[in-house]
Scaffold this active site. Structure first.
Site, PDB file in Angstrom:
ATOM      1  N   LYS A  31      -4.603 -22.217 -27.232  1.00 44.85           N
ATOM      2  CA  LYS A  31      -3.676 -22.368 -28.354  1.00 44.85           C
ATOM      3  C   LYS A  31      -2.663 -23.635 -28.114  1.00 44.85           C
ATOM      4  CE  LYS A  31      -4.888 -19.867 -31.599  1.00 44.85           C
ATOM      5  NZ  LYS A  31      -5.880 -20.520 -31.745  1.00 44.85           N
ATOM      6  N   TYR A  85      -8.268 -17.252 -33.782  1.00 46.79           N
ATOM      7  CA  TYR A  85      -8.628 -18.155 -32.855  1.00 46.79           C
ATOM      8  C   TYR A  85      -9.074 -19.369 -33.388  1.00 46.79           C
ATOM      9  CZ  TYR A  85     -11.480 -19.765 -28.727  1.00 46.79           C
ATOM     10  OH  TYR A  85     -11.980 -20.538 -27.687  1.00 46.79           O
ATOM     11  N   TYR A  89     -16.442 -15.768 -23.180  1.00 51.47           N
ATOM     12  CA  TYR A  89     -15.218 -15.103 -22.544  1.00 51.47           C
ATOM     13  C   TYR A  89     -15.708 -13.745 -21.967  1.00 51.47           C
ATOM     14  CZ  TYR A  89     -11.926 -18.116 -25.020  1.00 51.47           C
ATOM     15  OH  TYR A  89     -11.314 -19.365 -25.442  1.00 51.47           O
ATOM     16  N   PRO A 139      -3.821 -19.932 -21.305  1.00 51.14           N
ATOM     17  CA  PRO A 139      -4.901 -20.596 -21.884  1.00 51.14           C
ATOM     18  C   PRO A 139      -5.956 -19.804 -22.610  1.00 51.14           C
ATOM     19  CG  PRO A 139      -5.231 -20.765 -19.628  1.00 51.14           C
ATOM     20  CD  PRO A 139      -3.801 -20.034 -19.879  1.00 51.14           C
ATOM     21  N   HIS A 171     -18.157 -25.904 -32.866  1.00 52.88           N
ATOM     22  CA  HIS A 171     -18.668 -24.217 -32.733  1.00 52.88           C
ATOM     23  C   HIS A 171     -18.407 -23.269 -33.938  1.00 52.88           C
ATOM     24  CE1 HIS A 171     -19.049 -24.513 -28.135  1.00 52.88           C
ATOM     25  NE2 HIS A 171     -19.838 -25.763 -28.666  1.00 52.88           N
TER      26      HIS A 171
HETATM   27  P1  RFL Z   1       1.930 -32.527 -21.540  1.00 52.69           P
HETATM   28  O1  RFL Z   1       0.436 -32.594 -21.987  1.00 52.69           O
HETATM   29  O2  RFL Z   1       2.119 -31.713 -20.437  1.00 52.69           O
HETATM   30  O3  RFL Z   1       2.404 -33.531 -21.761  1.00 52.69           O
HETATM   31  C1  RFL Z   1       3.835 -33.998 -21.396  1.00 52.69           C
HETATM   32  C2  RFL Z   1       3.936 -35.400 -20.752  1.00 52.69           C
HETATM   33  O4  RFL Z   1       5.130 -35.847 -20.513  1.00 52.69           O
HETATM   34  C3  RFL Z   1       5.214 -36.403 -19.083  1.00 52.69           C
HETATM   35  N1  RFL Z   1       6.613 -36.273 -18.711  1.00 52.69           N
HETATM   36  C4  RFL Z   1       7.579 -37.282 -18.577  1.00 52.69           C
HETATM   37  N2  RFL Z   1       7.362 -38.548 -19.018  1.00 52.69           N
HETATM   38  C5  RFL Z   1       8.616 -39.380 -19.011  1.00 52.69           C
HETATM   39  N3  RFL Z   1       9.718 -38.638 -18.173  1.00 52.69           N
HETATM   40  C6  RFL Z   1       9.714 -37.361 -17.617  1.00 52.69           C
HETATM   41  N4  RFL Z   1      11.026 -37.261 -17.182  1.00 52.69           N
HETATM   42  C7  RFL Z   1       8.427 -36.796 -17.911  1.00 52.69           C
HETATM   43  N5  RFL Z   1       8.230 -35.534 -17.435  1.00 52.69           N
HETATM   44  C8  RFL Z   1       7.009 -35.290 -17.816  1.00 52.69           C
HETATM   45  C9  RFL Z   1       4.173 -35.829 -18.399  1.00 52.69           C
HETATM   46  O5  RFL Z   1       3.737 -36.845 -17.253  1.00 52.69           O
HETATM   47  C10 RFL Z   1       3.155 -35.689 -19.406  1.00 52.69           C
HETATM   48  O6  RFL Z   1       2.375 -36.844 -19.637  1.00 52.69           O
HETATM   49  O7  RFL Z   1       2.515 -31.632 -22.980  1.00 52.69           O
HETATM   50  P2  RFL Z   1       2.208 -31.720 -24.732  1.00 52.69           P
HETATM   51  O8  RFL Z   1       2.051 -33.046 -24.916  1.00 52.69           O
HETATM   52  O9  RFL Z   1       3.237 -30.613 -24.998  1.00 52.69           O
HETATM   53  O10 RFL Z   1       0.814 -31.001 -24.727  1.00 52.69           O
HETATM   54  C11 RFL Z   1       0.647 -29.642 -24.497  1.00 52.69           C
HETATM   55  C12 RFL Z   1      -0.717 -29.511 -23.944  1.00 52.69           C
HETATM   56  O11 RFL Z   1      -0.910 -30.402 -22.789  1.00 52.69           O
HETATM   57  C13 RFL Z   1      -1.017 -27.922 -23.207  1.00 52.69           C
HETATM   58  O12 RFL Z   1      -0.409 -27.061 -24.074  1.00 52.69           O
HETATM   59  C14 RFL Z   1      -2.534 -27.545 -23.109  1.00 52.69           C
HETATM   60  O13 RFL Z   1      -3.157 -28.345 -22.174  1.00 52.69           O
HETATM   61  C15 RFL Z   1      -2.742 -26.171 -22.989  1.00 52.69           C
HETATM   62  N6  RFL Z   1      -4.135 -25.917 -22.548  1.00 52.69           N
HETATM   63  C16 RFL Z   1      -4.817 -25.566 -23.767  1.00 52.69           C
HETATM   64  N7  RFL Z   1      -4.472 -25.640 -25.055  1.00 52.69           N
HETATM   65  C17 RFL Z   1      -5.177 -25.805 -26.195  1.00 52.69           C
HETATM   66  O14 RFL Z   1      -4.945 -25.838 -27.213  1.00 52.69           O
HETATM   67  N8  RFL Z   1      -6.572 -25.437 -26.050  1.00 52.69           N
HETATM   68  C18 RFL Z   1      -7.286 -25.111 -24.776  1.00 52.69           C
HETATM   69  O15 RFL Z   1      -8.417 -24.833 -24.734  1.00 52.69           O
HETATM   70  C19 RFL Z   1      -6.400 -25.094 -23.581  1.00 52.69           C
HETATM   71  N9  RFL Z   1      -6.759 -25.107 -22.420  1.00 52.69           N
HETATM   72  C20 RFL Z   1      -4.525 -25.592 -21.491  1.00 52.69           C
HETATM   73  C21 RFL Z   1      -5.969 -25.455 -21.274  1.00 52.69           C
HETATM   74  C22 RFL Z   1      -3.835 -25.812 -19.993  1.00 52.69           C
HETATM   75  C23 RFL Z   1      -4.599 -25.919 -19.205  1.00 52.69           C
HETATM   76  N10 RFL Z   1      -3.695 -26.296 -17.882  1.00 52.69           N
HETATM   77  C24 RFL Z   1      -4.119 -26.965 -16.975  1.00 52.69           C
HETATM   78  C25 RFL Z   1      -2.035 -26.074 -18.015  1.00 52.69           C
HETATM   79  C26 RFL Z   1      -6.665 -25.133 -20.078  1.00 52.69           C
HETATM   80  C27 RFL Z   1      -5.685 -25.545 -18.943  1.00 52.69           C
HETATM   81  C28 RFL Z   1      -6.554 -25.074 -17.352  1.00 52.69           C
HETATM   82  C1  PHB Z   2     -11.534 -25.310 -21.910  1.00 53.26           C
HETATM   83  O1  PHB Z   2     -12.860 -25.851 -22.563  1.00 53.26           O
HETATM   84  O2  PHB Z   2     -10.656 -25.899 -21.065  1.00 53.26           O
HETATM   85  C2  PHB Z   2     -10.878 -24.126 -22.543  1.00 53.26           C
HETATM   86  C3  PHB Z   2     -11.633 -23.438 -23.429  1.00 53.26           C
HETATM   87  C4  PHB Z   2     -11.170 -21.977 -24.060  1.00 53.26           C
HETATM   88  C5  PHB Z   2      -9.875 -21.714 -23.489  1.00 53.26           C
HETATM   89  C6  PHB Z   2      -9.340 -22.502 -22.258  1.00 53.26           C
HETATM   90  C7  PHB Z   2      -9.650 -23.673 -21.878  1.00 53.26           C
HETATM   91  O3  PHB Z   2      -9.463 -20.604 -24.025  1.00 53.26           O
END
Ligand code: RFL
Ligand code: PHB
Length: 401
Positions: free
Chosen positions: A301, A389, A205, A297, A76
Site C-alpha cells: 500500500k 488489495y 503470499y 509492505p 494481475h
Molecule cells: P520516498 O520514496 O522515500 O521518497 C522520499 C524522497 O525524499 C528524499 N529525501 C530528501 N530530499 C531532500 N532533502 C531531504 N532532507 C531529504 N530527505 C529525504 C529521499 O532521498 C527520497 O528520494 O517516499 P514517498 O515518495 O513518500 O514514496 C513512498 C514509497 O517509496 C513507499 O511507501 C513504498 O516504497 C512502500 N512499499 C510498497 N508500496 C506499495 O504501494 N506497494 C508495494 O508493493 C510496496 N512494496 C515498499 C515495498 C517498500 C519497501 N521498502 C524498501 C521500504 C517493498 C519494500 C521492500
Molecule cells: C514487490 O513486488 O516488491 C512487492 C509486492 C507485494 C508486496 C510487497 C512488495 O506486498
C-alpha cells in the site's frame, strides 16, 4: 547571500510523492520546484514497491505518464495465498467487479515521472544538501539548502513535505503539534532480485511455519522474492544458496512446486513498521506519502497511499489558486487519513495473518490457519481481501476533493 528561487509550491523529496505532486500541479497550471538529496541515478534505480492499485494506474494513465506502464506493466487479476503446503487463489478481478493490480516497479514510475517533469521544463534539483524548512506558520514559507556547496533558498506559498520517513519536514514541525501512532514489528523482510523467470504468473503470499515468504516479480525474466527475517538480520549470514534453500522450503507444496533459481543481483533487509502522524499538515507545510505514514509492505500500500495523498493535495491547491478558498486545504489531512487508516488496518491484518510470531505457543499459528481458511473459502471474506488489495476507489462517495 543565498540565491533565491521563487515558485508557488516548494517540494522536498523526489520520490513518487514529490514527483507526482509536481506533475499534477503542473497539469493544474501551478509551478513547483522539487529538491532531492540523492542523485537522479540513485532514485531511478532504488528497488522498492512493485504493486500499483487500479486507482494509481488510472491516475498515471489519465495524467499522461502511463504509456510505458501500459506496455511493460504486468496486469494481475488474482493473487495466491499459500498455507499448509497448498495454494488458494483469490480472484480479485471477479470479486471486485473487474478491478486489477499492475506489477510495475516503483523505480519505473519514478523514471517516467522525472522524464515527464524535465520534458515539461519542470525543475528537479538533485544532490542538494543541508535542507531546512522555515516560515510555514506564516504566509511566506522558505526552503533553504545548499547545492554544490552554494547556499540557495526557495521562496514559496506552500511546502510539500514529500521527503519520506527519514526526511526533515516532519521533525521540523514544532513539538506537540502532531500526534504519532506507531507499531514496530519484531521481524523484517530480506528481499532479493534474481535473474530468474517467476515460477508463478501471480504473486504468492506464503504462510509457513519457518516464516512468511512472498513471490513477486519485475518482469517475465526477473523474480522479486522476500523472506521474513529478524529486523537486524546480518546479510553476511545469507549466501545465495542459503536464500534459495529457505525460499524453496517456504514455498513448498504437496504437489512439488519449485522456484526457478538464478543469479541474485540485489539483496536487502527492510524493517517493518506501522506509523501515522496526525494531522498531516502544519500551517503551510503539507506532509505526503512516507513522510506522514508508513505501512508494513504486506498489503502493498505505501506507494499507492503516496499517490492518493498527492492527488488530494494537488486538487486542494488548485482549488485555492482558482478561488482563493483554503477550504479543501483545511480538509486535506482528514480526507487523507480516512484512506490511510483503512490501509493501516489492512496492512496490519495481512501482516498478522501471514507472519510467524516468535514465542508463539501454537495458538497464534492455528488462529492464522483458521483465518486463512476462512479468507479463501468464504466469498464474503475473499471479497473483503480483494477489495482492499486492489484498493478503494480514489473518489469514494461523499468526498469531493
Ligand atoms: P520516498 O520514496 O522515500 O521518497 C522520499 C524522497 O525524499 C528524499 N529525501 C530528501 N530530499 C531532500 N532533502 C531531504 N532532507 C531529504 N530527505 C529525504 C529521499 O532521498 C527520497 O528520494 O517516499 P514517498 O515518495 O513518500 O514514496 C513512498 C514509497 O517509496 C513507499 O511507501 C513504498 O516504497 C512502500 N512499499 C510498497 N508500496 C506499495 O504501494 N506497494 C508495494 O508493493 C510496496 N512494496 C515498499 C515495498 C517498500 C519497501 N521498502 C524498501 C521500504 C517493498 C519494500 C521492500
Ligand atoms: C514487490 O513486488 O516488491 C512487492 C509486492 C507485494 C508486496 C510487497 C512488495 O506486498
Amino acid at each position: 547571500m543565498a540565491s533565491v528561487i521563487r515558485t508557488q509550491v516548494g517540494i522536498v523529496g523526489a520520490g513518487p510523492a514529490g514527483l507526482l505532486l509536481s506533475h499534477l500541479l503542473h497539469l493544474e497550471g501551478i509551478e513547483s520546484v522539487v529538491i532531492e538529496s540523492h542523485t537522479r541515478r540513485h532514485v531511478e534505480e532504488r528497488i522498492r514497491a512493485g504493486v500499483l492499485e487500479q486507482g494509481t494506474v488510472d491516475l498515471l494513465n489519465e495524467t499522461g505518464v502511463g504509456e510505458r506502464m501500459r506496455r511493460e506493466g504486468l496486469v494481475h487479476h488474482g493473487i495466491e495465498l499459500r498455507f499448509n503446503r497448498q495454494g488458494h487463489r483469490i480472484d480479485m478481478y471477479e470479486l471486485t467487479g473487474g478491478r486489477a493490480i499492475t506489477v510495475y516497479g516503483q523505480h519505473e514510475v519514478v523514471k517516467d515521472l522525472i522524464r515527464a517533469r524535465l520534458h515539461a521544463g519542470g525543475q528537479v534539483c538533485f544532490e542538494v544538501d543541508r535542507v531546512s524548512v522555515h516560515g510555514f506558520d506564516g504566509t511566506s514559507p522558505r526552503i533553504r539548502f545548499t547545492k554544490d556547496g552554494e547556499p540557495r533558498e526557495i521562496a514559496c506559498d506552500f511546502i510539500g513535505g514529500c521527503d519520506g520517513f527519514h526526511g526533515i519536514c516532519r521533525p521540523s514541525i514544532p513539538d506537540g503539534a502532531l500526534r504519532f501512532f506507531e507499531k514496530v514489528y519484531p521481524f523484517g523482510w530480506l528481499g532479493i532480485l534474481a535473474e530468474a523467470p517467476p515460477a508463478s504468473e501471480e504473486l504468492i503470499y506464503s504462510n509457513h511455519e519457518r516464516g512468511f515468504a512472498l513471490l513477486s516479480m519485475r518482469s517475465q525474466a526477473l523474480s522479486r522474492l522476500y523472506l521474513q527475517c529478524t529486523p537486524e538480520e546480518d546479510l553476511a549470514q545469507w549466501p545465495d544458496d542459503r536464500i534459495w534453500r529457505e525460499l524453496q522450503t517456504r514455498f513448498e507444496t504437496a504437489s512439488g512446486f519449485r522456484l526457478h533459481e538464478g543469479a541474485i543481483v540485489q539483496k536487502g533487509v527492510t524493517a517493518m513498521r506501522s506509523f501515522v502522524a496526525e494531522p498531516m499538515q502544519h500551517g503551510r507545510l503539507f506532509l505526503a506519502g512516507d513522510a506522514a505514514h508508513i505501512v508494513p509492505p504486506t498489503g502493498a500500500k505505501g506507494l499507492n497511499l503516496a499517490a492518493a495523498d498527492v492527488r488530494v493535495l494537488s486538487r486542494a491547491l488548485a482549488h485555492y489558486y482558482r478561488t482563493g478558498s483554503g477550504e479543501l486545504l483545511d480538509r486535506y489531512s482528514t480526507t487523507c487519513l480516512r484512506r490511510v487508516w483503512r490501509a493501516q488496518h489492512f496492512s496490519w491484518w495481512m501482516t498478522s495473518m501471514l507472519h510467524r510470531f516468535e514465542g508463539g505457543d501454537g495458538f497464534d499459528h492455528r488462529r492464522q490457519l483458521a483465518e486463512l481458511d476462512n479468507v479463501t473459502s468464504s466469498r464474503a471474506a475473499s471479497a473483503h481481501l480483494a477489495e482492499n488489495y486492489v484498493g478503494l476507489p480514489f473518489d469514494p462517495p461523499g468526498e469531493t476533493s
